[in-house]
Design a protein around this motif. Structure first.
Motif, PDB file in Angstrom:
ATOM      1  N   ASP A 153     -26.361  -8.574  45.569  1.00 17.03           N
ATOM      2  CA  ASP A 153     -25.765  -9.864  45.921  1.00 17.03           C
ATOM      3  C   ASP A 153     -24.609 -10.204  44.985  1.00 17.03           C
ATOM      4  O   ASP A 153     -23.560 -10.706  45.419  1.00 17.03           O
ATOM      5  CB  ASP A 153     -26.817 -10.976  45.860  1.00 17.03           C
ATOM      6  N   SER A 205     -17.888 -17.546  56.214  1.00 15.87           N
ATOM      7  CA  SER A 205     -17.714 -16.366  55.366  1.00 15.87           C
ATOM      8  C   SER A 205     -17.416 -15.119  56.194  1.00 15.87           C
ATOM      9  O   SER A 205     -16.655 -14.248  55.767  1.00 15.87           O
ATOM     10  CB  SER A 205     -18.960 -16.142  54.506  1.00 15.87           C
ATOM     11  N   ARG A 253     -14.650 -11.554  46.873  1.00 16.45           N
ATOM     12  CA  ARG A 253     -13.580 -12.306  46.210  1.00 16.45           C
ATOM     13  C   ARG A 253     -12.381 -11.390  45.922  1.00 16.45           C
ATOM     14  O   ARG A 253     -11.232 -11.760  46.157  1.00 16.45           O
ATOM     15  CB  ARG A 253     -14.134 -12.904  44.917  1.00 16.45           C
ATOM     16  N   THR A 280     -20.710 -10.547  46.151  1.00 16.87           N
ATOM     17  CA  THR A 280     -19.937 -11.780  45.956  1.00 16.87           C
ATOM     18  C   THR A 280     -18.625 -11.500  45.232  1.00 16.87           C
ATOM     19  O   THR A 280     -17.551 -11.957  45.647  1.00 16.87           O
ATOM     20  CB  THR A 280     -20.768 -12.802  45.171  1.00 16.87           C
ATOM     21  N   GLN A 338     -12.484 -18.959  46.639  1.00 18.05           N
ATOM     22  CA  GLN A 338     -12.386 -17.506  46.736  1.00 18.05           C
ATOM     23  C   GLN A 338     -11.405 -16.915  45.721  1.00 18.05           C
ATOM     24  O   GLN A 338     -11.225 -15.699  45.682  1.00 18.05           O
ATOM     25  CB  GLN A 338     -11.959 -17.090  48.148  1.00 18.05           C
TER      26      GLN A 338
END
Length: 690
Positions: free
Chosen positions: A523, A589, A531, A527, A682
């Motif tokens: 995770d 997302s 980005r 993430t 972001q």
């Protein structure tokens, strides 16, 4: 001709031909694409899935729909205000009885580079079924390039992308021939070493691999280099740097798969002699092999007829540390057959490609995000100043250079590359999770297979590509094993080892085992990777050049090397999601990328003068990349920098009022602004001047 704004790469196949491409024109128009960029579309060998094994360059592929369907596609794109870029393959054709140039013995001798001693032919890399074409012969050029140039002159095609120009005897002359034939926009699949500059050829630029590696490197945190290097040394038990490992792999290729090319090159020096005797003035065949393997760039461009060359050619030869007897002949300081110089230069690109990209990149696993076409895995990250310099050079010399983050030849998609690159920001945690993975999977190995290097390669791949189906992972690892040529290879397949690795893959993916055991770390990597991928995309869509989007990559796209990246795309879901966005649907997302692409391509359409204007870097320190295009568009992107001093600050904000392109929020900039207050969650923002 449609104005070039963005290209979209479509992989055509017998099941997805010109008619299927026509159906996508409205969708791609709405996405903001200006040109369809089609994979090779000429008559190829029966059953071809890629089109690079051409048998008739004077005819469009029947399997794709032929000239009739192509004209319909061209009409539809023109009607939508769009155009077509076509991939052409001048370097080679298929050795097939249905190829009239090959089947006819007299034409074969004229059209192909055939060894007069052995009857072997110069191949495309090490593929026997693909024979290199003598484009330096004007009659050959006319016969093989005449049809595609007629498509350009007739307005059916706006531009050409040239595959593997470095295999040609004289790339510059070939490209001049295309321009003289009417092709005003041509891009070359030219792979530049970091620091190498594209020659002043008759081209609009490259296909964009240098941008791919620079923008990916920009998001590699240099603070992680030492820890990741030490981890790799412990995993591999190999303390060599990448250059040493790559040289060994290139030398293996020269003396193995490319030995026929090596021996033929030597015999050029003394026709009638055997290869070893002919190479004696160079110090022997081993010294010639070392010279071929040691060139630090793909090739030099010395003209043996005029003895003309650029400083970059001499520099590359001197940096190679090849034996002076070879160097002097290449630079024509000692008399040498012109064919020796030409053939040497045609051979080194294949050795570089097979030894580095198709061998070393599968052996050197310090950080797989750095192991992509045109990349240098020894370069751990890219400084902002270097990225700006590349953009400024493109703005000045090749303002229509393609900007890509994913191609059909890429080792990994941009999203996978971004995830794996994020490991540089988490070096200690990466080591802990790797040790845990090694311990948990130790019972799953069989007689040492996979070994630690292969397990570490697989560990990074899983973090980048998860979720991934077992059969896809198994197919990928089979190819990776054979490319690495450590425990198996294409020539000598170790079936037992491959079977053990395949079984291992099934065990780590079954019942979502990997996600259960490593979900928290996955995770975090996901993430950070998302980005990074969005930041890279924002830069691609606003930097000098023409953004190129690979099919399907407008949504999160986790694809591995060919053939995994040729899988069918779910077009209906993409069409539905885009329509929803255009109708005011919320951005989620899953549609971050899609929304960013369509909005920034719309900006390029609305403000063409800005993107044709100057490129002005702004000082935001080492932890951010910021620039202004044509005084009207401002891009700011945060970068992962674990050891940068203080908080990233935009030190020279532009004057006037600006609007956030994605949110519509308006603001002005003070003389000094914290970057964190200027970008979205972001990590990036694009503003347009009001």
């Amino acid at each position: 001709m449609a104005e070039f704004r963005a290209t979209y790469r479509l992989q055509l196949t017998p099941s997805f031909g010109f008619a299927a491409a026509r159906e996508l024109v409205p969708y791609l128009r709405d996405l903001g694409i200006s040109h369809l960029y089609l994979s090779p579309s000429f008559q190829a060998r029966e059953g071809s899935t890629h089109g690079y094994d051409v048998i008739d360059p004077g005819k469009l592929s029947d399997a794709l729909g032929g000239i009739a369907e192509f004209k319909l596609l061209a009409a539809d794109t023109a009607g939508a205000g769009m155009g077509i870029v076509l991939d052409v393959v001048p370097n080679h054709m298929a050795t097939d009885e249905h190829n009239r140039f090959w089947a006819d013995s007299k034409l074969r001798e004229q059209f192909f580079d055939v060894d007069p001693v052995t009857g072997r032919h110069r191949r495309f890399f090490d593929v026997d079924e693909l024979a290199s074409v003598r484009q330096e012969d004007p009659e050959v050029f006319a016969a093989t390039m005449g049809f595609v140039l007629s498509l350009v002159r007739d307005g059916l095609v706006d531009g050409l992308r040239v595959d593997h120009p470095d295999g040609l005897a004289d790339p510059a002359a070939y490209l001049e021939g295309l321009r003289a034939g009417g092709a005003q926009r041509v891009w070359v699949e030219k792979i530049l070493d970091p620091g190498e500059h594209l020659r002043d050829w008759a081209v609009s630029g490259t296909g964009g691999y240098e941008f791919l590696n620079d923008v990916a490197g920009l998001f590699i945190d240099p603070a992680g280099e030492q820890a990741m290097t030490e981890l790799w040394a412990r995993v591999s038990g190999d303390g060599r740097d990448f250059e040493q490992l790559a040289h060994q792999a290139k030398l293996e290729q020269v003396t193995g798969s490319f030995r026929p090319e090596l021996e033929r090159l030597a015999r050029v020096l003394a026709p009638g002699s055997d290869a070893e005797a002919a190479a004696a003035p160079l110090g022997g065949l081993d010294e010639l092999a070392h010279a071929l393997a040691s060139l630090p760039i793909y090739r030099t461009y010395i003209d043996p007829a005029t003895a003309a060359y650029e400083a970059a050619d001499r520099d590359a030869i001197e940096r190679s540390e090849m034996r002076i007897a070879v160097a002097q002949r290449l630079l024509l300081e000692i008399d040498a057959p012109h064919e020796f110089v030409t053939r040497f230069q045609q051979t080194t690109p294949a050795i570089m490609a097979k030894g580095v990209e198709d061998t070393s990149f599968y052996r050197y696993c310090r950080l797989l995000a750095l192991c992509d076409v045109g990349g240098d895995p020894s370069r751990f990250g890219v400084e902002v100043e270097h990225f700006h310099a590349g953009n400024q050079e493109r703005a000045e010399r090749f303002p229509e250079n393609l900007l890509t983050t994913m191609t059909h030849d890429a080792k990994r998609s941009a999203d996978i590359r971004a995830r794996i690159g994020a490991l540089a920001s988490l070096p200690q945690e990466t080591e802990r999770q790797w040790q845990r993975f090694a311990e948990l999977t130790e019972p799953l190995r069989s007689d040492g297979a996979p070994d630690d290097v292969e397990r570490y390669f697989l560990f990074q791949t899983l973090l980048g590509a998860w979720p991934i189906e077992t059969d896809r992972l198994q197919s990928y690892m089979e190819k990776a094993l054979r490319e690495a040529k450590r425990n198996s290879s294409w020539v000598e397949q170790n079936e037992e080892w491959e079977a053990a690795v395949s079984k291992f893959c099934a065990r780590v993916t079954e019942a979502q085992w990997f996600e259960r055991e490593f979900g928290d770390f996955l995770d975090e990597v996901t993430t950070l990777g998302r980005r990074s991928a969005l930041g890279q995309l924002a830069l691609k869509l606003t930097a000098p050049g023409i953004p190129d989007i690979y099919q399907g990559d407008e949504l999160e796209y986790r694809a591995l090397v060919d053939p995994d990246n040729r899988r069918p795309v779910d077009w209906s879901s993409r069409q539905s999601l885009l329509a929803d966005l255009h109708n005011g649907g919320a951005v989620e997302s899953s549609t971050f990328k899609l929304n960013l692409i369509t909005r920034l391509l719309r900006l390029r359409a609305e403000r063409p003068e800005a993107f044709a204007g100057a490129y002005e870097p702004l000082d935001a320190g080492a932890s951010a990349c910021a620039f202004v295009r044509g005084a009207e568009v401002l891009t700011i992107v945060q970068l992962p920098r674990g050891q940068s001093d203080g908080v990233a600050t935009l030190l020279e904000g532009p004057g006037g009022r600006w609007s956030d392109v994605l949110t519509g929020a308006e603001r002005s900039f003070a003389a000094s602004e914290p970057v964190a207050e200027l970008v979205s969650e972001q990590g990036f923002a694009v503003y347009e001047r009001i």
